[in-house]
Design an enzyme around this catalytic site. Structure first.
Site, PDB file in Angstrom:
ATOM      1  N   MET A 181       0.844  -1.203   0.000  1.00 31.94           N
ATOM      2  CA  MET A 181       0.000   0.000   0.000  1.00 31.94           C
ATOM      3  C   MET A 181       0.880   1.255   0.000  1.00 31.94           C
ATOM      4  O   MET A 181       0.417   2.346   0.331  1.00 31.94           O
ATOM      5  CB  MET A 181      -0.942  -0.006   1.203  1.00 31.94           C
ATOM      6  CG  MET A 181      -1.914  -1.183   1.150  1.00 31.94           C
ATOM      7  SD  MET A 181      -3.424  -0.876   2.052  1.00 31.94           S
ATOM      8  CE  MET A 181      -2.795  -0.646   3.694  1.00 31.94           C
ATOM      9  N   GLY A 182       2.143   1.081  -0.371  1.00 30.83           N
ATOM     10  CA  GLY A 182       3.029   2.243  -0.474  1.00 30.83           C
ATOM     11  C   GLY A 182       3.520   2.736   0.874  1.00 30.83           C
ATOM     12  O   GLY A 182       3.447   2.026   1.864  1.00 30.83           O
TER      13      GLY A 182
ATOM     14  N   HIS B 224       9.302  -3.448   3.508  1.00 29.62           N
ATOM     15  CA  HIS B 224       8.870  -3.607   2.110  1.00 29.62           C
ATOM     16  C   HIS B 224      10.090  -3.907   1.223  1.00 29.62           C
ATOM     17  O   HIS B 224      10.039  -4.767   0.341  1.00 29.62           O
ATOM     18  CB  HIS B 224       8.229  -2.320   1.581  1.00 29.62           C
ATOM     19  CG  HIS B 224       6.908  -1.964   2.206  1.00 29.62           C
ATOM     20  ND1 HIS B 224       6.686  -0.760   2.826  1.00 29.62           N
ATOM     21  CD2 HIS B 224       5.735  -2.639   2.279  1.00 29.62           C
ATOM     22  CE1 HIS B 224       5.435  -0.704   3.245  1.00 29.62           C
ATOM     23  NE2 HIS B 224       4.827  -1.833   2.940  1.00 29.62           N
TER      24      HIS B 224
ATOM     25  N   GLN C  73     -10.328  -2.579   1.670  1.00 31.03           N
ATOM     26  CA  GLN C  73      -9.883  -3.309   2.862  1.00 31.03           C
ATOM     27  C   GLN C  73      -9.890  -2.446   4.113  1.00 31.03           C
ATOM     28  O   GLN C  73      -9.425  -2.866   5.165  1.00 31.03           O
ATOM     29  CB  GLN C  73      -8.528  -3.971   2.629  1.00 31.03           C
ATOM     30  CG  GLN C  73      -7.361  -3.035   2.504  1.00 31.03           C
ATOM     31  CD  GLN C  73      -6.114  -3.775   2.094  1.00 31.03           C
ATOM     32  OE1 GLN C  73      -6.014  -4.290   0.974  1.00 31.03           O
ATOM     33  NE2 GLN C  73      -5.140  -3.873   2.983  1.00 31.03           N
TER      34      GLN C  73
ATOM     35  N   ASP D  76       1.728  -9.680   8.734  1.00 33.13           N
ATOM     36  CA  ASP D  76       0.290  -9.822   8.495  1.00 33.13           C
ATOM     37  C   ASP D  76       0.016 -11.308   8.300  1.00 33.13           C
ATOM     38  O   ASP D  76      -0.310 -11.762   7.198  1.00 33.13           O
ATOM     39  CB  ASP D  76      -0.104  -8.999   7.271  1.00 33.13           C
ATOM     40  CG  ASP D  76       0.203  -7.532   7.471  1.00 33.13           C
ATOM     41  OD1 ASP D  76      -0.636  -6.821   8.016  1.00 33.13           O
ATOM     42  OD2 ASP D  76       1.324  -7.100   7.120  1.00 33.13           O
TER      43      ASP D  76
ATOM     44  N   SER E  19       6.267  -0.843  10.459  1.00 30.40           N
ATOM     45  CA  SER E  19       4.940  -0.685   9.858  1.00 30.40           C
ATOM     46  C   SER E  19       4.776   0.748   9.371  1.00 30.40           C
ATOM     47  O   SER E  19       5.301   1.676   9.992  1.00 30.40           O
ATOM     48  CB  SER E  19       3.870  -0.985  10.919  1.00 30.40           C
ATOM     49  OG  SER E  19       2.622  -0.467  10.516  1.00 30.40           O
TER      50      SER E  19
HETATM   51  P1  AMP Z   1       1.438  -2.975   3.462  1.00 26.42           P
HETATM   52  O1  AMP Z   1       1.998  -1.903   2.592  1.00 26.42           O
HETATM   53  O2  AMP Z   1       1.384  -2.614   4.904  1.00 26.42           O
HETATM   54  O3  AMP Z   1       0.142  -3.552   2.927  1.00 26.42           O
HETATM   55  O4  AMP Z   1       2.474  -4.166   3.403  1.00 26.42           O
HETATM   56  C1  AMP Z   1       2.876  -4.736   2.184  1.00 26.42           C
HETATM   57  C2  AMP Z   1       3.554  -6.042   2.449  1.00 26.42           C
HETATM   58  O5  AMP Z   1       4.668  -5.830   3.315  1.00 26.42           O
HETATM   59  C3  AMP Z   1       2.636  -7.051   3.177  1.00 26.42           C
HETATM   60  O6  AMP Z   1       2.865  -8.339   2.634  1.00 26.42           O
HETATM   61  C4  AMP Z   1       3.108  -6.960   4.601  1.00 26.42           C
HETATM   62  O7  AMP Z   1       2.899  -8.156   5.337  1.00 26.42           O
HETATM   63  C5  AMP Z   1       4.582  -6.703   4.410  1.00 26.42           C
HETATM   64  N1  AMP Z   1       5.167  -6.087   5.610  1.00 26.42           N
HETATM   65  C6  AMP Z   1       4.840  -4.902   6.181  1.00 26.42           C
HETATM   66  N2  AMP Z   1       5.566  -4.699   7.296  1.00 26.42           N
HETATM   67  C7  AMP Z   1       6.341  -5.796   7.454  1.00 26.42           C
HETATM   68  C8  AMP Z   1       7.315  -6.210   8.410  1.00 26.42           C
HETATM   69  N3  AMP Z   1       7.639  -5.441   9.450  1.00 26.42           N
HETATM   70  N4  AMP Z   1       7.923  -7.398   8.245  1.00 26.42           N
HETATM   71  C9  AMP Z   1       7.618  -8.200   7.180  1.00 26.42           C
HETATM   72  N5  AMP Z   1       6.720  -7.866   6.253  1.00 26.42           N
HETATM   73  C10 AMP Z   1       6.090  -6.691   6.377  1.00 26.42           C
END
Ligand code: AMP
Length: 283
Positions: free
Chosen positions: A30-31, A37, A61, A150, A185
């Site tokens: 989601m950027g 990432h 979502q 996640d 995060s």
């Molecule tokens: P998001 O942009 O938050 O939707 O995350 C995109 C991808 O990055 C998803 O597959 C998340 O599970 C992964 N991700 C985000 N934060 C972490 C983290 N701290 N460790 C591992 N994967 C992560």
């Protein structure tokens, strides 16, 4: 780095890569990219000839009371980061490109989409399953990488891929943490310095659970009660859920006999954070 905004252009690009025998990895995001990432992206580079990073803040979502409008966005910075990583394509569709007028289909993963975060985030996993199915059909990757932070999302996607016969390898990437243990995060940006410190209670409480299991404790309620007590020491924290569950089905366990998932969601001030750990019982 090629930025692609249209579904049709994305599909065409993938078709050419596939025709030329190249393996494509997809990293959906989601950027507001951060180090975690980028770890997923580097993992993708090792597994494929071409990497596509999708950047889409998926309105479907987010529940109506959630932070869709406020979700952090910085396209220029994200683009710079992906350029530095030598990524091939950033797929960055607008919401009406993904969900044009008349759109009405939803994918729902029944059981897995009911536990842990689901009761607290109505519609969330349908939104995730729907957008990921679309991304899989548009990008047609050979492999897709998701983070274990996640964890429930990863299990939902593994199920979806099996149930709908997507010919895609799903890779789970271990949780990437700050040096003090906080899981990275995009939402950490919401934390004030005081809250950032308080947020350490998530990883600390998981370590407490892990220690208990290492010393031979197997009772689910004893473990989750101790984890809760650890979090409740922190005045800025309020627990949404703490669950010890089967790592595949996500069903709550009264007793752990094999590797199990300890997962939690906690609010630090107004910010909702999640974290988890796999606990392995003795012998
Ligand atoms: P998001 O942009 O938050 O939707 O995350 C995109 C991808 O990055 C998803 O597959 C998340 O599970 C992964 N991700 C985000 N934060 C972490 C983290 N701290 N460790 C591992 N994967 C992560």
């Amino acid at each position: 780095l090629q930025v692609i905004e249209r579904v049709q252009d994305m599909s065409r690009w993938s078709e050419v890569q596939r025709r030329d025998g190249r393996r494509i990895a997809l990293v959906p995001t989601m950027g507001f990219l951060h180090e975690a990432h980028l770890c997923l992206v580097r993992d993708g580079k090792k597994r494929a000839d071409r990497v596509v990073v999708s950047l889409f803040v998926n309105p479907k979502q987010f529940a109506p009371n959630e932070d869709f409008a406020a979700y952090p966005r910085d396209f220029g910075r994200d683009r710079g980061l992906l350029e530095r990583e030598n990524i091939d394509v950033m797929f960055h569709p607008a919401a009406d490109e993904m969900y044009p007028a008349g759109f009405q289909t939803q994918i729902s993963v029944d059981k897995l989409g009911c536990f842990l975060c689901a009761p607290h985030r109505p519609g969330h996993f349908q939104g995730v399953a729907t957008v990921i199915s679309k991304l899989f059909n548009i990008v047609r990757p050979h492999v897709a990488i998701f983070g274990e932070k996640d964890y429930q999302q990863l299990q939902v996607i593994r199920r979806l891929v099996r149930d709908l016969n997507f010919d895609i390898e799903i890779v789970g990437h271990p949780i990437v943490r700050e040096t003090d243990g906080l899981a990275i995060s995009s939402r950490n940006i919401y934390l004030s310095p005081e809250e950032r410190q308080a947020a350490l209670c998530l990883s600390k409480s998981l370590s407490r659970g892990e220690c208990m299991v290492r010393r031979g404790e197997t009772r689910g309620d004893v473990i989750t009660t101790a984890v809760r007590a650890e979090i409740e020491k922190e005045p800025l924290a309020s627990v949404e859920y703490i669950t010890l569950c089967d790592s595949a089905t996500l069903e709550t366990l009264e007793e752990i006999r094999e590797a199990a998932l300890l997962a939690l969601a906690v609010r630090i001030g107004k910010t909702r954070l999640i974290d988890n750990r796999i606990l392995k019982p003795l012998g």
